[in-house]
Design a protein around this motif. Sequence first.
Motif, short mmCIF file in Angstrom:
data_model
loop_
_atom_site.label_atom_id
_atom_site.label_comp_id
_atom_site.label_asym_id
_atom_site.label_seq_id
_atom_site.Cartn_x
_atom_site.Cartn_y
_atom_site.Cartn_z
N MET A 172 -16.78 50.88 -41.92
CA MET A 172 -17.80 50.94 -41.47
C MET A 172 -17.19 51.39 -39.51
SD MET A 172 -18.84 46.79 -40.13
CE MET A 172 -18.07 46.05 -38.70
N PRO A 173 -17.95 51.95 -38.48
CA PRO A 173 -17.30 52.55 -37.72
C PRO A 173 -17.02 51.26 -36.52
CG PRO A 173 -19.78 52.29 -37.48
CD PRO A 173 -19.14 52.36 -38.71
N ALA A 174 -15.78 51.79 -35.53
CA ALA A 174 -15.44 50.85 -34.98
C ALA A 174 -16.56 50.35 -33.46
CB ALA A 174 -14.03 51.48 -33.95
N TRP A 175 -16.78 49.64 -33.21
CA TRP A 175 -17.62 49.50 -32.14
C TRP A 175 -16.74 49.60 -31.17
CZ3 TRP A 175 -21.96 46.77 -31.94
CH2 TRP A 175 -22.64 46.46 -32.52
N PRO A 176 -18.00 50.63 -29.63
CA PRO A 176 -17.45 51.19 -28.49
C PRO A 176 -16.69 50.05 -27.78
CG PRO A 176 -19.63 50.71 -28.52
CD PRO A 176 -19.61 49.96 -30.09
N ARG A 177 -15.64 50.71 -27.01
CA ARG A 177 -14.60 50.37 -26.39
C ARG A 177 -15.42 49.96 -24.54
NH1 ARG A 177 -10.77 54.07 -27.21
NH2 ARG A 177 -10.53 53.61 -28.52
N ILE A 178 -15.14 49.05 -24.37
CA ILE A 178 -15.44 48.63 -23.46
C ILE A 178 -14.63 48.17 -22.28
CG2 ILE A 178 -17.31 46.85 -21.41
CD1 ILE A 178 -19.19 49.12 -23.71
#
Length: 146
Positions: free
Chosen positions: A1-7
Motif C-alpha cells: 500500500m502506498p504511503a500517504w502524502p506528507r503534509i
Amino acid sequence: MPAWPRILVAEDDGGVRDVIRTRLEMAGYETHTARTGVEALKRVLELKPQGLVLDINMPELDGFGVLTALRARPELKFPPTLMLTARHAPDDVRRAVALGAKDYLTKPFNESQLLARVARLLRPPIPPAAPAPLTPLALRKDDLLL
C-alpha cells in the motif's frame, strides 16, 4: 500500500496547529508541524512535503516571506500550498496566489472543508485535452457547386 502524502503544517497557534494535525492524521496523512516561518523553511528542506498548509501571521518570518523564500530557491520542489489564515482581505489573497499559493482558506474553518481542500491540493493536475483530430470531409459530387 502506498504511503500517504506528507503534509507540513506551519502555524504559530498551538491549539489550531494541533486541530489541523489531528484531523489530517485521522484522514491518513503523514503530518509534520512548524511553529515559525523560519522553522517551516527548514522543515520543507528536510521533509520535502507533498503539501504545505501555511499561516500568514507567524513569528520570525510570515507566510508571505516563506512563499518568497521558496520561490527564490529553484532547487527546492515548491510544495502545493494552502494558505490557512485569519486574514481575508482581497489583497492578501491576491498576494498569496501571486507568490505561488494554490488555495486560500480563512479561519475559522470547517474541518471537512479543510480536508477537501488538502485533498484537492494534492491531486495531480489534469493534462489539457488533446484537440480532436481533423477528419477530411467526404464530399460527394452533388455537394460541389460548379
